[in-house]
Write a protein that holds these residues in place. Structure first.
Motif, short mmCIF file in Angstrom:
data_model
loop_
_atom_site.label_atom_id
_atom_site.label_comp_id
_atom_site.label_asym_id
_atom_site.label_seq_id
_atom_site.Cartn_x
_atom_site.Cartn_y
_atom_site.Cartn_z
N ASP A 158 0.82 -1.21 0.00
CA ASP A 158 0.00 0.00 0.00
C ASP A 158 0.86 1.27 0.00
OD1 ASP A 158 -2.36 -1.35 -0.10
OD2 ASP A 158 -2.62 -1.44 2.09
N ARG A 159 2.07 1.11 0.59
CA ARG A 159 2.95 2.28 0.64
C ARG A 159 3.34 2.69 -0.79
NH1 ARG A 159 7.39 0.73 4.14
NH2 ARG A 159 5.76 -0.03 5.52
N GLU A 160 3.59 1.69 -1.60
CA GLU A 160 3.95 1.94 -2.98
C GLU A 160 2.81 2.64 -3.72
OE1 GLU A 160 6.67 1.79 -4.40
OE2 GLU A 160 6.08 2.04 -6.49
N TRP A 161 1.58 2.22 -3.40
CA TRP A 161 0.40 2.82 -4.03
C TRP A 161 0.35 4.32 -3.71
CZ3 TRP A 161 -4.01 5.59 -3.15
CH2 TRP A 161 -5.04 5.49 -4.11
N PHE A 162 0.58 4.64 -2.43
CA PHE A 162 0.56 6.05 -2.03
C PHE A 162 1.70 6.81 -2.69
CE2 PHE A 162 -2.08 4.88 1.77
CZ PHE A 162 -3.14 5.72 1.44
N ARG A 163 2.88 6.13 -2.78
CA ARG A 163 4.04 6.80 -3.37
C ARG A 163 3.75 7.22 -4.81
NH1 ARG A 163 8.46 6.46 -5.72
NH2 ARG A 163 8.07 4.39 -6.55
N ASN A 214 -7.58 -1.17 -3.05
CA ASN A 214 -6.30 -0.48 -3.12
C ASN A 214 -6.15 0.44 -1.90
OD1 ASN A 214 -7.46 2.10 -3.63
ND2 ASN A 214 -7.66 1.60 -5.79
N ALA A 215 -4.97 1.02 -1.78
CA ALA A 215 -4.70 1.79 -0.56
C ALA A 215 -5.67 2.96 -0.41
CB ALA A 215 -3.26 2.31 -0.59
N GLY A 216 -6.08 3.55 -1.53
CA GLY A 216 -7.05 4.65 -1.47
C GLY A 216 -8.38 4.18 -0.92
N GLU A 217 -8.79 3.00 -1.39
CA GLU A 217 -10.07 2.46 -0.91
C GLU A 217 -9.99 2.10 0.57
OE1 GLU A 217 -11.79 0.44 -5.02
OE2 GLU A 217 -10.19 -0.57 -3.89
N TYR A 237 -10.40 5.20 2.40
CA TYR A 237 -11.82 5.54 2.40
C TYR A 237 -12.54 4.73 3.46
CZ TYR A 237 -16.63 5.90 0.66
OH TYR A 237 -17.98 6.09 0.54
N TYR A 238 -12.21 3.45 3.56
CA TYR A 238 -12.83 2.59 4.56
C TYR A 238 -12.57 3.13 5.96
CZ TYR A 238 -13.53 -1.47 7.61
OH TYR A 238 -13.93 -2.30 8.61
N TRP A 239 -11.32 3.51 6.21
CA TRP A 239 -11.00 3.96 7.57
C TRP A 239 -11.58 5.34 7.86
CZ3 TRP A 239 -10.12 0.59 11.06
CH2 TRP A 239 -9.58 -0.65 10.68
N THR A 287 -17.86 14.59 1.50
CA THR A 287 -16.74 14.86 0.60
C THR A 287 -16.11 13.55 0.14
OG1 THR A 287 -16.35 16.81 1.95
CG2 THR A 287 -14.64 16.23 0.37
N ALA A 288 -15.91 12.64 1.08
CA ALA A 288 -15.30 11.35 0.73
C ALA A 288 -16.22 10.56 -0.19
CB ALA A 288 -15.00 10.56 2.00
N VAL A 289 -17.50 10.61 0.10
CA VAL A 289 -18.45 9.84 -0.71
C VAL A 289 -18.50 10.37 -2.14
CG1 VAL A 289 -20.93 9.45 -1.05
CG2 VAL A 289 -19.86 8.91 1.15
#
Ligand code: SF4
Ligand code: SF4
Lengths: 197, 354
Positions: free
Chosen positions: B219-224, B241-244, B247-249, B293-295
Motif C-alpha cells: 500500500d505504501r507503494e500505491w501512495f508513493r 487499493n490503498a485509497g479504498e 476511504y474505509y478507515w 466529501t469522501a463519498v
C-alpha cells in the motif's frame, strides 16, 4: 420607535413567582412550557438574589441566527417573534439562546419536540389579525396590540421586573440605583443587548 | 338596670380595644416592611465581614460570577437546566455552526466537486485498457445489497441533513420560507427515522468488509505513486487499493463520530444537557461533511473515474482486464485460488474464470 426590553432588578425581586403565574394564566401556556421562570442564587444564605428571566428579545438574536427555516423576525419595537407554522422543532434556537428561553411542548425520542414556544413580550405572532383565535391559540394574548405592556411586569408586586421601552426602563432603574446607592447590575443586558443600562 | 352602665362600659372597652388593634395593625403593616432595610443593612454588614473573611472575595461579585459561569441556582420551574440563568456556550456553538461547519463544509464539498470535474476534464478518468471478456466475481449478492442499501440511505440522509444546514442560504431564496419550511418539516423526521436504518447498514458493512481493508506492505507503494492517478503505471493493489482502504478507515472514524453524535441529537428525551447537544451537533455536522466529501470522491471513482468498476457493484462481476489493471495482487490471489472469493464465504467460486 420604542425598543422594548426587559429588566429585572435583583435588589427587588422577592421570588414570589407572580410573573410566572401571570404569564401562564394570561397566555394559557400548556403544561410543561414555561415562558418565564424565577431563578434564585445563593438560596437561603445571606446575599441571596432572585431574577425573573424569559426571552430577552435580543439584539442580533442568536436564536434567529441559527434557525434552519429562518422563522424568527424582529418587530419594529425590537420584539423577537417567531412563526410556528414554519418551525420544525429542531431545538437549535434552544441550543443557541443564552437565557434558555425557547420551550418545547414535547421531548421525545427521534428528536420529536413539537413547535417551539417562547415569551412573545405579549405581542402574539405573525397571524394577520391581532388577537384572532388562531393567534391566541398559538402565541397567547397580544397585549401590545391593545397598547398594554407585558403582564408579568405589570403584575410584579415589587416592580422588580420592568418591561417597556429600553430607554425608559433604563431611566427608572438608574434612578433607583442612585437613590439606594447600589451598583447598577442590569442583569443580562450585556448578553442580550450588547450594552449596559 | 344596674347592669346597663357596666354593659355599656364593657362595650366601650371593647370598642377601644378594637380601635387600638386597627391602629396597631395598620402601623405594623406600614412599619414591618421597613424591617427589610434592617435586614438589608444586616446582610450588607455580614457581606462585608464575609468579604473580609473570604480572602478579599466580594460575595456580590462572586454572585455575578456564578451567573456568568452558568452555575445553577434554585427555581420552582421544573425542567432541565431551568435553574441556569445564562449559558454562554450557545454563542460559541452559534459561531462554530454558522461559521466553520456551514462555510468550510461548503468549501470542502464544493471544492471536491470542482476538483473532480477538473480532473475528469483533464484526464477523462481511468479507461479500461484491455477488456478480456472473462468475468471474475467481485461482490456477492449480499455485498451488493448491503452496499446499495447503505448508499441510498446515505444519500437521503445527506440531502435531508444538508437541507437543514444550507437550506436557509440555498433553498429559501429559491422556494421562499413557506416552501422550504414544508420541505424541512418532512426532511427532519425522515432524517431522524432513517438514521437508524442507515446505522445498521453502516455497522454491518464496516464489519463485513474489514478483512478487505487491512493495510498491506504494497500500500505504501500505491501512495508513493499517488494511486497512478497522475500518470505513471498502476501501483500494486489487493482487493482494495490503498485509497479504498483509506476511504474505509475514514468511514470507520467519521461514521462512528456521525452515529454517536447523531444518537445524542436523536434523543432529547434522555436528558442530555445543552452543552452535550451543542458538541454533538458540531461533531455531527463536521463528520457528515467529511463523509459527504469522501463519498463524492468515491462515487466518481466508482463510476466515471474508473471504467469497469461499477459493473462489479451491479452484476457482481468485473472484467479480468480491469482486475489486472487496478487490483493485480487480488487477481493473482484469485487465480491461485487463495483469495476468499469476493469476500463472501458461501458464494460461488470465482477462482476459475477461463
Ligand atoms: S432570549 Fe433567546 S429566544 Fe429570546 S431573542 Fe434572545 S436568543 Fe432568542
Ligand atoms: S426549533 Fe423551530 S424556531 Fe427553533 S431553530 Fe428550530 S425551527 Fe427554528
Amino acid at each position: 420607535m420604542a425598543r422594548m426590553k426587559f429588566l429585572c432588578d435583583s435588589e427587588r425581586c422577592i421570588e414570589c413567582n407572580g410573573c410566572v403565574t401571570a404569564c401562564k394564566n394570561e397566555h394559557e401556556v400548556p403544561w410543561g412550557v414555561n415562558r418565564r421562570r424565577v431563578v434564585t442564587l445563593e438560596d437561603g444564605v445571606p446575599g441571596e438574589r432572585s431574577i425573573s428571566v424569559a426571552c430577552m428579545h435580543c439584539t442580533d438574536a442568536p436564536c434567529a441566527a441559527v434557525c434552519p427555516v429562518d422563522c424568527f423576525y424582529t418587530t419594529d419595537d425590537g420584539i423577537v417573534l417567531h412563526d410556528k407554522d414554519l418551525c420544525i422543532g429542531c431545538g437549535y434556537c434552544f441550543y443557541a439562546c443564552p437565557f434558555g428561553a425557547p420551550q418545547y411542548p414535547q421531548k421525545e425520542a427521534f428528536g420529536v419536540r413539537g413547535k417551539m414556544d417562547k415569551c412573545t413580550f405579549c405581542a402574539g405572532g405573525p397571524e394577520g389579525k391581532d388577537n384572532s383565535d388562531e393567534e391566541r391559540q398559538k402565541y397567547g394574548k397580544n397585549r401590545i396590540a391593545e397598547g398594554k405592556l407585558p403582564l408579568c411586569a405589570e403584575m410584579c408586586a415589587t416592580k422588580a421586573l420592568l418591561a417597556g421601552d429600553g430607554d425608559m426602563v433604563a431611566d427608572i432603574y438608574r434612578e433607583r440605583v442612585t437613590k439606594r446607592s447600589t451598583r447598577p447590575q442590569s442583569w443580562g443586558w450585556l448578553t442580550a443587548y450588547q450594552e449596559d443600562v | 338596670m344596674s347592669e346597663s352602665p357596666s354593659g355599656m362600659n364593657r362595650r366601650a372597652k371593647r370598642l377601644r380595644a378594637m380601635l387600638w388593634s386597627v391602629v396597631l395593625i395598620a402601623a405594623a403593616g406600614m412599619l414591618l416592611p421597613l424591617t427589610a432595610y434592617v435586614w438589608t443593612a444586616t446582610v450588607q454588614a455580614q457581606e462585608s465581614s464575609d468579604a473580609a473573611a473570604a480572602d478579599g472575595k466580594n460575595p456580590r461579585s462572586e454572585y455575578w460570577r456564578e451567573v456568568r459561569e452558568a452555575e445553577p441556582g434554585y427555581t420552582a420551574v421544573r425542567g432541565q437546566e431551568t435553574a441556569v440563568l445564562i449559558q454562554s456556550r450557545g454563542q460559541t456553538w452559534r459561531e462554530l455552526r454558522n461559521g466553520p461547519v456551514t462555510v468550510l463544509g461548503a468549501i470542502m464539498v464544493v471544492g471536491m466537486l470542482v476538483a473532480l470535474a477538473a480532473y475528469h476534464l483533464k484526464t477523462g478518468g481511468a479507461k479500461l485498457e484491455h477488456r478480456t471478456g472473462r468475468k471474475i466475481l467481485r461482490w456477492a449478492m449480499s455485498d451488493r445489497v448491503l452496499h446499495w442499501y447503505t448508499a441510498v440511505l446515505f444519500v437521503i440522509l445527506a440531502i435531508t441533513g444538508l437541507s437543514l444546514l444550507w437550506g436557509r442560504y440555498v433553498l429559501i431564496p429559491a422556494f421562499g420560507k413557506e416552501g422550504f419550511a414544508a420541505w424541512a418539516n418532512i426532511a427532519k423526521p425522515v432524517h431522524d427515522y432513517l438514521s437508524l436504518a442507515f446505522t445498521a447498514g453502516l455497522v454491518v458493512m464496516l464489519l463485513k468488509w474489514f478483512h478487505h481493508n487491512v493495510p498491506a506492505s504494497y500500500d505504501r507503494e500505491w501512495f508513493r505513486q499517488a494511486g497512478g492517478y497522475f500518470g505513471g503505471g498502476h501501483p500494486p493493489a489487493g482487493f482494495a487499493n490503498a485509497g479504498e482502504k483509506m476511504y474505509y478507515w475514514v468511514l470507520v472514524v467519521g461514521g462512528t463520530a456521525l452515529v454517536v453524535s447523531g444518537f445524542y441529537l436523536l434523543f432529547p428525551n434522555l436528558g442530555f444537557e445543552r452543552a452535550a447537544m451543542q458538541n454533538a451537533n458540531i461533531i455531527h455536522g463536521a463528520s457528515a461533511l467529511v463523509l459527504c466529501t469522501a463519498v463524492i470522491a468515491h462515487i466518481y471513482l466508482g463510476t466515471l473515474g474508473s471504467e469497469g468498476a461499477l459493473e462489479g457493484m451491479i452484476s457482481g462481476e468485473v472484467d479480468e482486464g480491469w482486475a489486472r489493471q487496478h487490483h493485480n495482487v487480488w487477481l493473482e490471489e484469485v487465480q491461485q485460488g487463495s483469495a476468499r472469493p469476493a469476500g463472501e464465504s458461501g458464494g460461488r467460486s470465482a477462482a476459475a474464470p477461463t
